[in-house]
Design a protein around this motif. Structure first.
Motif, PDB file in Angstrom:
ATOM      1  N   THR A  27      -7.089   0.942  -5.584  1.00  0.00           N
ATOM      2  CA  THR A  27      -6.308  -0.229  -5.171  1.00  0.00           C
ATOM      3  C   THR A  27      -5.991  -0.143  -3.684  1.00  0.00           C
ATOM      4  O   THR A  27      -6.155  -1.103  -2.936  1.00  0.00           O
ATOM      5  CB  THR A  27      -4.989  -0.270  -5.959  1.00  0.00           C
ATOM      6  OG1 THR A  27      -5.281  -0.005  -7.326  1.00  0.00           O
ATOM      7  CG2 THR A  27      -4.297  -1.596  -5.787  1.00  0.00           C
ATOM      8  N   VAL A  39       1.845   1.731  -3.469  1.00  0.00           N
ATOM      9  CA  VAL A  39       0.711   2.190  -4.266  1.00  0.00           C
ATOM     10  C   VAL A  39       0.519   3.692  -4.099  1.00  0.00           C
ATOM     11  O   VAL A  39       0.367   4.432  -5.076  1.00  0.00           O
ATOM     12  CB  VAL A  39      -0.574   1.429  -3.854  1.00  0.00           C
ATOM     13  CG1 VAL A  39      -1.798   2.094  -4.450  1.00  0.00           C
ATOM     14  CG2 VAL A  39      -0.482  -0.013  -4.284  1.00  0.00           C
ATOM     15  N   ILE A  88      -7.182  -2.916  -0.859  1.00  0.00           N
ATOM     16  CA  ILE A  88      -6.259  -3.641   0.028  1.00  0.00           C
ATOM     17  C   ILE A  88      -6.622  -3.383   1.486  1.00  0.00           C
ATOM     18  O   ILE A  88      -6.682  -4.284   2.315  1.00  0.00           O
ATOM     19  CB  ILE A  88      -4.802  -3.225  -0.260  1.00  0.00           C
ATOM     20  CG1 ILE A  88      -4.414  -3.700  -1.666  1.00  0.00           C
ATOM     21  CG2 ILE A  88      -3.863  -3.809   0.773  1.00  0.00           C
ATOM     22  CD1 ILE A  88      -3.023  -3.303  -2.076  1.00  0.00           C
ATOM     23  N   GLY A 122      -7.199   5.031 -10.118  1.00  0.00           N
ATOM     24  CA  GLY A 122      -7.062   3.575 -10.058  1.00  0.00           C
ATOM     25  C   GLY A 122      -6.216   3.160  -8.865  1.00  0.00           C
ATOM     26  O   GLY A 122      -6.597   2.266  -8.102  1.00  0.00           O
ATOM     27  N   LEU A 123      -5.091   3.827  -8.675  1.00  0.00           N
ATOM     28  CA  LEU A 123      -4.214   3.464  -7.562  1.00  0.00           C
ATOM     29  C   LEU A 123      -4.905   3.728  -6.233  1.00  0.00           C
ATOM     30  O   LEU A 123      -4.783   2.934  -5.284  1.00  0.00           O
ATOM     31  CB  LEU A 123      -2.911   4.259  -7.657  1.00  0.00           C
ATOM     32  CG  LEU A 123      -1.985   3.806  -8.784  1.00  0.00           C
ATOM     33  CD1 LEU A 123      -0.828   4.771  -8.956  1.00  0.00           C
ATOM     34  CD2 LEU A 123      -1.449   2.401  -8.524  1.00  0.00           C
ATOM     35  N   ASN A 131       0.824  -1.208   0.000  1.00  0.00           N
ATOM     36  CA  ASN A 131       0.000   0.000   0.000  1.00  0.00           C
ATOM     37  C   ASN A 131       0.862   1.264   0.000  1.00  0.00           C
ATOM     38  O   ASN A 131       0.490   2.265  -0.614  1.00  0.00           O
ATOM     39  CB  ASN A 131      -0.931   0.001   1.210  1.00  0.00           C
ATOM     40  CG  ASN A 131      -2.357  -0.279   0.793  1.00  0.00           C
ATOM     41  OD1 ASN A 131      -2.654  -0.293  -0.401  1.00  0.00           O
ATOM     42  ND2 ASN A 131      -3.226  -0.505   1.753  1.00  0.00           N
TER      43      ASN A 131
END
Ligand code: HEA
Ligand code: HEA
Ligand code: CUA
Ligand SMILES: [Cu+2]
Lengths: 576, 313, 218, 100
Positions: free
Chosen positions: C115, C79, C119, C111-112, C76
Motif C-alpha cells: 500500500t 500505513v 501511494i 500488504g501494508l 503513508n
C-alpha cells in the motif's frame, strides 16, 4: 552482559602439536573448497592474495608515474594518461589495497584465533563480503578497461561531473566495495563482543584486537557516508541532481565535506590496525610486558573518535569559513596526542626488554621511524598558515606516503612476517628478509624525502609537467622508487621460496605468550583442538608458558568431555 | 639556519611570508628534536637490550603514571602553541587591509585572466604594485582552480559559483611564478602564470599602456605577440605537434573534420568563430575545452591573429 | 577433524562456531543493530544535505513543499506505523510458537508495505505530470525559486532510497513467509524474524522523520 | 534473559495507537501556524518522541542490552557531529563582495 561471577572450570594443558598432519590448509582440497569456504583463515588468505595483486598493480602504476616525472616535459605518457595513472594509483592503493589490508586480510586470519573463537560471528557474511569486494574490483577493472578515470582519487566536483571519463563505473565499484568494508566491521565488532573464549576478559584482549575494534567502529560509522556521497555523485552524473554541481545551483564545497567526512576517518582505518600489529610485534620481540596497556588500548578509541571531527583540514584553502577552519585545525592537533602516547609506550616497552631484531621487529622499527616523520609533517599541515603554503604540493604527497607506505605498509609487512609461520607453517629466509627490508627503507627515504623539500619549495602535486628547478628532486625520488621496487621483488621471491620449500615452522617460533601461538602452525581447521581458557594476559612474559596452554576438551558444541588428565584447575570469569 | 631556510623554502617575497616561515621552522625544529630522541631510543635500546639468550627474563613494568602524563601534556602544550601561531597567521592572511588595490581574477581551463580597474585585461601575467596590499577577487568559469604564489605563501581555491579572495603585499619588485594547485584536468600543470611586482610608478605606467596596441607592429607581429600574451600556446603549438588543441602549423585553408563528421575549410570566418565561440564547431578528436575570447580580443586583434596564423606553415 | 562429531543435543539451527542458541541469537541481534547504525549514517548524509540547503534557502523549502500532498503523506505514515505494529505482532506470535499468527501478520505487513509503495507511486506520477522530474529534467515552472530543482532532487533521493528500503523489506518479508510456511521458526528459533523486524522498524523510523521534514513545512 | 522479552498484544496495540495519535498531532499542529523556528522544533520534537517509542517498545530496546542502546545513541551523536560541524562552515561563509 558481563558477569563477574567466577566459575570453576576444569582445565587441561594442551601443548600444541608440532607440524600437524591435518590443518586448515589441507583439511579440504580443491579450488571449490576455497571459493566456498567460510573459514575465516582461508578468507583472510584470499584477501591477502587480492591485496597483494592490487599492491602490485598500484606499485607498477607508481613506477610509471615516477618514470614519467624523470624529466619535466612529456616523455612517454601524455597528460591524459598521466592523470589517469595517478588517479588509479591513488584509488587502487587506498580503496583496494590499504583499507582492506590489515583488517580484512591479517585481521580476518588472526582475530578469531586471538580471541580463542572457532570463527567470526558471521562466517557466511564474511565470505559474502569477500565476494562483494571482488564484484567491486570487477566494476573498477571494467571502468579502467573501458576508458579509465582522471579525477584524482578525491573525485572533486564539478570536475568529476564534467570529465568525459568513466567516473560512473568507478564510483559504483567503490560504492560496492564500501559494503564489503562495512560488513567486515560489523562482523568484527560482534565477534569481539560475543565470541571470546572463557576467561578472555576485556583487560586480557590483545592490543591488536583493540585496534581492530576501534577500526571496525570507524568503518561502520564512516563508510556509509562514503556510500551516500558516491551515490549522490553517481546521481549527479546520471540525472544532474545539482546538489554538488555549481552549474545547476549546487555547492562543490559541500561535496568536499561529504567526501572528507569519510576519507579522513578512513586514514585512521588505514593506520589504527597497523598500531595493533606493532604492539604485538614489539612486545613479542622484546619479550616483555607491554608498557601502558590501557593507554594503548584506549588511545585507539580516542583516535577513532577525534578522527571523525577533523575532516576539514583538507579544505583550509577550499573556501570553507574561517570559523570552521579554526575548529578543524584545533581538533587536528588533538589527534597527535593519543598517537604520541602510543609511540612513547612502544619505546618504553623496549626499555629493558630482550630485543631480538628479527624481520618483523625490523619492520616495526622502520615503522616507528617513518611514521613519526609522517605524523610530524601532518602536524605541520594542520597548522593553518603553514598549510596554506603547503596544501596540494608534494609536501602533502610526501606526508601521506610517509604515513601510509612508511606507516601502514611497514606495519602490514611486520604483521605478514610475524604471522607467516602461523599462516603457512613455514619459515622464510631471515637473511633475505633483512636485505629487502633495508632496500625498502633506503629506497623509501630516497623517494619521499626529496618530495618534502620540493613541496615546501612550491612544487604542486598532480603535475605531469613541471618547471626545471625541481628536476633534481624528481630524479632522486624516481631512483628511490626503483630501489623500493627491487626490494619488493626480492620479497616476492623469498616468500615464494618459503611457500614452496621453506623450513617447517614450530608452533611458536617467537616464544610469544599470545593465544594465537598456543595452537598448531598452520592452525587447526577450527583454530584449536580444544576450547582455550585464558587466565593470563597476552603479554605476561614473566609467567611460564605452560600456564598459557590451558583449555577444555570438548565436542563440536562445546560441551565438555571428561578430561583424561587433569592438570590444572583454574578460576576464571565465565563467558560473557 | 638561513642556508637551511633557503634550501627548504622559496624566497620570502611578501609581508606574510616571514610569519609562515617562522612557524614552519619552529615545527621543523621541535619535530627534529623529538625525532632524534625517538630514533636514538630505538637504536640505543635495541643495542643495549639485545637478546642474549633464549632464557632472558625481563622485568614486569606495566605502566608509570608520571611518565604517561608527561608525554601527554608536553606534546599538548606544544601543539597548542602551534595552533595559536598558525591561527593568527591565517587570520592575517584572511583580513584584507581596507586600502588594498583590487584586481579581478578569472580562472578558466587552463589560463588565468586578470582584469584591472581601468579595463585593462592581461592573460597569464599578473602585474601588481609592490609595497602595497593587493586584493584579488577571484572566480572560475568552469571547474575549481586554485591560485598559488609560492614566493608570497598565498593560496586560495577559485570556485565557479562564488567569489573567493586572496591578498598579499609584495615586498620587493620582481617576477614570481603562479601555479594552479587544484587539479583541473588535462592541462592543469600548464596553468602557470607569472606575477610581476613593479614599483608604484612602473605599475601605473604598465597599466596605462598594457592594452594599447603598439601601432608600429605589423599585423603579423601583433598577432604573434597576442598569441603569446593570451595563453594560446598553452594549447596550440606552432611546430605541428598536437597539444590540447590542434597546431596552427599548416592549418590555414586546410580541411578540418568536425566532431559531427562534416568537413570545413579553415578560413578567416572559421578562425574567427573558433576564437569567439570555440564550442560552436569542435574539431574531430578534440574536447570542447577552449575558453571563449569574446570580450577579450577586439576585432582588430582577431584580424591580427588570423594574419599571423596564415603565415605559419 | 579429530574431535568434531556433532553431538545430538545441539539444535539444528545452531551453527558450529557458537556455543549455544543464546549466543547465536544475541550475536545476530547485535549484528543487526550495528548494521542499523550504518543505515542511520547512510541516510544521515542525505539529512545533512537537506539541512544545509534548508539553512541556506528557507523560503525555497516553504514554497516547494506546497507541491507535496500532506494528506497522502500522513496516510503513508499511518500505513507504515501499522506495518510496524504487525511486525511486532509477528515476532510476538513467533515467540509464543503461534506459527499461524506469524504467517497472518507477515501477510498483513507485506500488504501494508505494498500500500505504501502504491501511494508513493501515485505521488511520483502526479509530480511527473507537472514536470517535476528529478535533477536536470526538472521543467516545472510553478515555483518561483531558482533552486527548486535542488529541493526536488533531495526529495527524490530521500524518498527514493527510502522506497528502495521498503522494497528490500518486502523481499525479506516474503522470504520469512516462505520459511515460516516450511516451519522453520519456533519459539526456540525465530532470529530471522526478530532481526528483519528491527530492520523494518528502522525503515519506519526514517519515514517518521521524512514526513514532517518534507511534507509539513507550512 | 534480556533478548527474549515478550510484549503482550494489548501493550503492542497500545503503542501502535499512541503512534497514530502522535501522527495526527504532528499534522494538527501545522494548522496552528506556529512561527518560524518553533514549527520545526515542534515537528522534529514530535518525530523524535515517536521514534523513541518505536525504538524502545517495538524494537525492544527498553529491555535489551545497554550496548545496543549505546549503538543507536552513538549513531545519532555522530550524525549530529557531522551536520553540526558542516554547518560551522556553511552558515558562516562571508564572501568579499566583488567590485567589478
Ligand atoms: C594512514 C594515513 C594517514 C594518517 C595516519 C595521517 C595522519 C595525520 N595527518 Fe594526514 N593525510 C593522509 C593520510 C594520513 N594522515 C592523506 C592520504 C592525505 C592527503 C589526501 C589527499 O589530499 O589526497 C593527508 C593529508 C593531510 C592534511 C591535509 C593537507 C592538505 O591537503 O593541505 C593534513 C592537515 O592537517 C593532515 C594532517 C594529519 C595529522 C595531524 C595526522 C596525525 O594523525 C598524525 C599524528 C602523529 C604524530 C603527531 C606523530 C607521533 C607523535 C609523537 C611522537 C608525539 C609528539 C607529538 C607532538 C609534539 C605533536 N594530513
Ligand atoms: C597505500 C597508499 C599508497 C602507496 C603504498 C603508494 C606508493 C607509492 N606512491 Fe603513491 N599515492 C597514493 C597512495 C599510495 N602510494 C595516493 C592516495 C596518491 C594521490 C593520488 C591523487 O592525487 O589522486 C598518490 C600519489 C603519488 C604520487 C603523486 C602523483 C602526482 O601528484 O602527480 C607519486 C609521485 O611520486 C606517488 C609515488 C608512489 C611511489 C613511488 C610509491 C611506492 O612506495 C610504491 C612501491 C611499490 C612498488 C615499487 C611495487 C613493487 C612491486 C614490484 C616491482 C613487483 C614485484 C612482484 C613481482 C615480481 C610479481 N604516489
Ligand atoms: Cu586549474 Cu589546475
Ligand atoms: Cu585528514
Amino acid at each position: 552482559m558481563e558477569t563477574s561471577a567466577l566459575k570453576r572450570l576444569q582445565v587441561q594443558r594442551f601443548k600444541p602439536e608440532e607440524n600437524p598432519e591435518i590443518h586448515y590448509l589441507n583439511s579440504e582440497r580443491g579450488l571449490w573448497s576455497w571459493l566456498s569456504t567460510v573459514d575465516h583463515k582461508r578468507i583472510g588468505l584470499m584477501y591477502l592474495a587480492s591485496i597483494a595483486i592490487f599492491f602490485f598493480i598500484g606499485g607498477v602504476l607508481a613506477l610509471v608515474l615516477r618514470t614519467e616525472l624523470l624529466s619535466p616535459a612529456q616523455s612517454f605518457l601524455d597528460a591524459d594518461v598521466y592523470n589517469q595513472v595517478f588517479t588509479l594509483h591513488g584509488a587502487i592503493m587506498i580503496f583496494f589495497f590499504l583499507v582492506p589490508s590489515v583488517p580484512a586480510a591479517l585481521g580476518n586470519f588472526i582475530l578469531p584465533i586471538q580471541l580463542g573463537a572457532k570463527d567470526v560471528a558471521f562466517p557466511r557474511l564474511n565470505l559474502a563480503s569477500f565476494y562483494i569486494y571482488t564484484i567491486g574490483t570487477v566494476f573498477t577493472l571494467v571502468a579502467i578497461i573501458t576508458g579509465a578515470v582522471d579525477t584524482g582519487w578525491t573525485f572533486y566536483t564539478p570536475y568529476s561531473t564534467e570529465t568525459g571519463t568513466n567516473v560512473l563505473l568507478m564510483t559504483l565499484g567503490i560504492f560496492i566495495l564500501g559494503f564489503s568494508s562495512i560488513l567486515t566491521g560489523v562482523n568484527f565488532i560482534v565477534t569481539i563482543h560475543k565470541m571470546r573464549a572463557p576467561g578472555m576478559t576485556w583487560s586480557k584482549l590483545p592490543l591488536n584486537v583493540w585496534s581492530l575494534y576501534a577500526t571496525s567502529i570507524i568503518q561502520v560509522l564512516a563508510t556509509p557516508v562514503l556510500a551516500i556521497t558516491l551515490l549522490l555523485l553517481v546521481m549527479e552524473r546520471a540525472l544532474g541532481i545539482g546538489i554538488f554541481d555549481p552549474a545547476l545551483g549546487g555547492d562543490p564545497v559541500l561535496f568536499q565535506h561529504f567526501f572528507w567526512f569519510y576519507s579522513h576517518p578512513a586514514v585512521y582505518i588505514m593506520i589504527v590496525p597497523g598500531f595493533g600489529v606493532i604492539s604485538e610485534v614489539i612486545s613479542t620481540f622484546s619479550r616483555k610486558h607491554i608498557f601502558g596497556y590501557w593507554a594503548i588500548a584506549l588511545s585507539s578509541l580516542a583516535i577513532a573518535f577525534i578522527g571523525f571531527l577533523v575532516w576539514g583540514h583538507h579544505m583550509f584553502t577550499a573556501g570553507q569559513s574561517s570559523l570552521a577552519s579554526m575548529v578543524f585545525s584545533f581538533l587536528t592537533f588533538l589527534v597527535g596526542i593519543p598517537t604520541g602516547i602510543k609511540i612513547f609506550n612502544w619505546l618504553a616497552t623496549m626499555y629493558k626488554g630482550s630485543i631480538d631484531l628479527k624481520a618483523p621487529m625490523l619492520y616495526a622499527m622502520v615503522f616507528l621511524f617513518l611514521f613519526t616523520i609522517g605524523g610530524f609533517t601532518g602536524i605541520m599541515l594542520g597548522a593553518l598558515s603553514v598549510d596554506i603554503h603547503l596544501h596540494d604540493t608534494y609536501f602533502v604527497v610526501a606526508h601521506f606516503h610517509y604515513v601510509m607506505m612508511g606507516g601502514m605498509v611497514m606495519a602490514l609487512l611486520a604483521g605478514l612476517h610475524y604471522w607467516w609461520p602461523k599462516m603457512f607453517g613455514k619459515m622464510y629466509s631471515e637473511v633475505y628478509a633483512r636485505i629487502s627490508c633495508a632496500l625498502i627503507f633506503i629506497g623509501f627515504n630516497l623517494a619521499f624525502l626529496p618530495q618534502f623539500v620540493m613541496g615546501a619549495q612550491g612544487m604542486p602535486r598532480r603535475y605531469f609537467n613541471y618547471i626545471d628547478q625541481f628536476q633534481p628532486f624528481h630524479q632522486l625520488s624516481t631512483m628511490g622508487a626503483y630501489i623500493m621496487g627491487v626490494g619488493f621483488v626480492i620479497m616476492f621471491f623469498y616468500l615464494l621460496h618459503s611457500l614452496v620449500r621453506g623450513e617447517k615452522a614450530a608452533s611458536n617460533p617467537w616464544g610469544s605468550r599470545a593465544l594465537e601461538w598456543q595452537t598448531t602452525s598452520p592452525a587447526a581447521p577450527h583454530n584449536f583442538e580444544h576450547t582455550p581458557v585464558v587466565i593470563h594476559g597476552p603479554y605476561d612474559y614473566h609467567k611460564p608458558m605452560s600456564e598459557f596452554q590451558l583449555g577444555i576438551a570438548h565436542g563440536h558444541h562445546g560441551e565438555s568431555h571428561q578430561p583424561e588428565t587433569l592438570e590444572t584447575v583454574a578460576e576464571t570469569g565465565t563467558r560473557p | 639556519m638561513d642556508k637551511v631556510l633557503e634550501f627548504l623554502l622559496p624566497p620570502a617575497k611578501s609581508t606574510i611570508a616571514g610569519q609562515v616561515d617562522g612557524l614552519f621552522i619552529f615545527i621543523l625544529a621541535v619535530s627534529a628534536v623529538l625525532l632524534v630522541g625517538i630514533s636514538f631510543a630505538i637504536i640505543y635500546f635495541s643495542w643495549k637490550y639485545k637478546r642474549r639468550s633464549e632464557q632472558d627474563t625481563t622485568p614486569v613494568i606495566t605502566h608509570n603514571t608520571k611518565l604517561e602524563v608527561a608525554w601527554s601534556v608536553i606534546p599538548l602544550i606544544l601543539v597548542m602553541i602551534v595552533f595559536g601561531w598558525g591561527f593568527t597567521g591565517y587570520m592575517n592572511m584572511r583580513t584584507v587591509p581596507t586600502d588594498a588595490y583590487e584586481i579581478r581574477v578569472v580562472g578558466k581551463s587552463w589560463l588565468w585572466e586578470f582584469h584591472y580597474e581601468n579595463g585593462t585585461v592581461s592573460v597569464n601575467e599578473l602585474h601588481v604594485p609592490a609595497n602595497r596590499p593587493v586584493n584579488l577577487v577571484m572566480s572560475s568559469n568552469d571547474v575549481i582552480h586554485s591560485f598559488y604564489i609560492p614566493d608570497y605563501r598565498v593560496k586560495r581555491d577559485v570556485l565557479p559559483n562564488r567569489y573567493s579572495n586572496v591578498w598579499f603585499e609584495a615586498m620587493e619588485t620582481g617576477e614570481s611564478v603562479i601555479f594552479c594547485t587544484e587539479y583541473c584536468g588535462r592541462a592543469h600543470s600548464n596553468m602557470i602564470a607569472t606575477v610581476t611586482a613593479h614599483s608604484e610608478s612602473d605599475f601605473e605606467n604598465w597599466l596605462a599602456t598594457a592594452n594599447v596596441i603598439d601601432e608600429s607592429l605589423s599585423p603579423v607581429e601583433l598577432g604573434k605577440e597576442l598569441i603569446a600574451k593570451n595563453g594560446c600556446n598553452a594549447c596550440h603549438s606552432v611546430d605541428g605537434s598536437r597539444m590540447v588543441g590542434p597546431s596552427y602549423k599548416g592549418s590555414w585553408m586546410a580541411e578540418r573534420e568536425l566532431e559531427d563528421g562534416s568537413v570545413v575549410t579553415v578560413d578567416a570566418n572559421y578562425l574567427r568563430e573558433s576564437i569567439l565561440e570555440p564550442n560552436a564547431k569542435i574539431g574531430a578528436g578534440y574536447d570542447p575545452v577552449m575558453p571563449s575570447y569574446q570580450g577579450l580580443l577586439s576585432d582588430r586583434e582577431i584580424d591580427a591573429i588570423i594574419e599571423y596564423i596564415k603565415t605559419i606553415d | 577433524m579429530a574431535h568434531s562429531t556433532a553431538s545430538s543435543s545441539a539444535p539444528a539451527h545452531l551453527q558450529h562456531h557458537f556455543v549455544d542458541s543464546d549466543q547465536q541469537f544475541e550475536s545476530s541481534k547485535m549484528g543487526m543493530w550495528i548494521f542499523l547504525v550504518t543505515e542511520i549514517l547512510f541516510f544521515g548524509g542525505l539529512f545533512a544535505a537537506y539541512i544545509v540547503y534548508r539553512a541556506w534557502y528557507p523560503d525555497l523549502y516553504v514554497q516547494a513543499s506546497t507541491q507535496l500532498d500532506t494528506f497522502w503523506g500522513a496516510v503513508n505514515t499511518a500505513v507504515l506505523i501499522g506495518s510496524s505494529l504487525t511486525v511486532a505482532m509477528a515476532i510476538r506470535s513467533a515467540q509464543l510458537n503461534q506459527i499461524k499468527g506469524l504467517i497472518i501478520n507477515l501477510y498483513i505487513t507485506i500488504g501494508l508495505a505494498f500500500t505504501f509503495m502504491v501511494i508513493k507511486y501515485f505521488e511520483y506520477v502526479h509530480k511527473f505530470e507537472k514536470g517535476i522530474f528529478p535533477g536536470q529534467y526538472y521543467t516545472y515552472e510553478g515555483i518561483a525559486h531558482e533552486k527548486a530543482n535542488i529541493f526536488f532532487s533531495i526529495y527524490y533521493m530521500m524518498t527514493g532510497l527510502h522506497g528502495l528500503h521498503v522494497i528490500i523489506g518486502i523481499g525479506l518479508m516474503i522470504w520469512l513467509l516462505v520459511k515460516a510456511k516450511k516451519g522453520a521458526f519456533s519459539a526456540e528459533y525465530y532470529t530471522p524474524v526478530e532481526i528483519t523486524g528491527l530492520y523494518w522498524h528502522l525503515v519506519d523510523v526514517i519515514w517518521i522523520f521524512l514526513f514532517p521534514l518534507l511534507y509539513l513545512i507550512d | 534473559m534480556s533478548g527474549h522479552h515478550i510484549s503482550s498484544a494489548k501493550f503492542l496495540w497500545g503503542i501502535g495507537f499512541a503512534l497514530f495519535v502522535l501522527t495526527f498531532i504532528t499534522v494538527a499542529v501545522t494548522w496552528m501556524h506556529i512561527p518560524a523556528p518553533w514549527n520545526v522544533v515542534v515537528a522534529i520534537g514530535l518525530a523524535a518522541i515517536k521514534a523513541t517509542i518505536v525504538a524502545a517498545f517495538f524494537m525492544n530496546l527498553y529491555w535489551d542490552s545497554k550496548y545496543n542502546l549505546m549503538l543507536l545513541v552513538m549513531s545519532f551523536v555522530f550524525f549530529f557531529l557531522m551536520i553540526g560541524i558542516t554547518l560551522l562552515d556553511t552558515l558562516f561563509r562571508n564572501d568579499p563582495v566583488p567590485a567589478f
